[in-house]
Design a protein around this motif. Structure first.
Motif, PDB file in Angstrom:
ATOM      1  N   ASN A   1       0.826  -1.201   0.000  1.00  0.00           N
ATOM      2  CA  ASN A   1       0.000   0.000   0.000  1.00  0.00           C
ATOM      3  C   ASN A   1       0.863   1.254   0.000  1.00  0.00           C
ATOM      4  N   LEU A   2       1.896   1.260   0.825  1.00  0.00           N
ATOM      5  CA  LEU A   2       2.800   2.407   0.885  1.00  0.00           C
ATOM      6  C   LEU A   2       3.480   2.643  -0.458  1.00  0.00           C
ATOM      7  N   LEU A   3       3.935   1.586  -1.103  1.00  0.00           N
ATOM      8  CA  LEU A   3       4.604   1.744  -2.398  1.00  0.00           C
ATOM      9  C   LEU A   3       3.641   2.268  -3.463  1.00  0.00           C
ATOM     10  N   ILE A   4       2.426   1.770  -3.476  1.00  0.00           N
ATOM     11  CA  ILE A   4       1.439   2.230  -4.458  1.00  0.00           C
ATOM     12  C   ILE A   4       1.103   3.704  -4.231  1.00  0.00           C
ATOM     13  N   LEU A   5       0.896   4.091  -2.982  1.00  0.00           N
ATOM     14  CA  LEU A   5       0.606   5.497  -2.684  1.00  0.00           C
ATOM     15  C   LEU A   5       1.778   6.400  -3.063  1.00  0.00           C
ATOM     16  N   THR A   6       2.985   5.961  -2.788  1.00  0.00           N
ATOM     17  CA  THR A   6       4.167   6.752  -3.160  1.00  0.00           C
ATOM     18  C   THR A   6       4.290   6.844  -4.670  1.00  0.00           C
ATOM     19  N   HIS A   7       4.025   5.750  -5.360  1.00  0.00           N
ATOM     20  CA  HIS A   7       4.065   5.717  -6.824  1.00  0.00           C
ATOM     21  C   HIS A   7       3.074   6.723  -7.431  1.00  0.00           C
TER      22      HIS A   7
END
Length: 133
Positions: free
Chosen positions: A89-95
């Motif tokens: 989730n963190l990676l997708i939001l950062t992306h």
């Protein structure tokens, strides 16, 4: 109340059969601050260890701060030994907010990416040099 603070759960009391509140605490101490540095105009974050709901906060803070300041954010995930949906989730939001590139994800992280399908969404590179080019 935030996720890393004490949360109330319920447990049945064997004596009375009623529900009794019990406090559960989440130990965020095992989530250490990742090493960070600037390289070729990008911000590089070295993640290592385990990332789940209880340990994601330091990495989240680092990625959010980097995404606000740098157009390109590089996450070295080669030393990540465990990751779950909080990490994804963190990676997708950062992306969604920055140009995020993941470098050399560990075998466990590659498997997680493949199972969830994010390997077709995130930019994955083999080296930091490739990611910052």
């Amino acid at each position: 109340m935030f996720w890393n603070e004490a949360a109330a759960s319920t447990r049945t009391s064997s004596a009375s059969g009623t529900l009794a509140p019990e406090l559960i605490t989440v130990d965020a101490s095992y989530g250490s601050a990742p090493r960070q540095y600037e390289y070729r105009g990008a911000w590089v974050i070295d993640a290592s260890g385990e990332y789940d709901l209880g340990s994601i906060a330091p990495l989240q803070e680092a990625l959010q701060a980097a995404a606000r300041k740098y157009p390109k954010v590089v996450l070295d995930a080669s030393a990540v030994t465990f990751a779950d949906s909080a990490f994804l989730n963190l990676l997708i939001l950062t992306h969604q907010t920055a140009s995020l590139r993941i470098v050399a994800p560990s075998q466990q992280v590659r498997r997680l990416f493949g199972i969830s399908g994010v390997d077709s969404v995130l930019e994955i590179r083999q080296t930091i040099e490739e990611a910052t080019a």
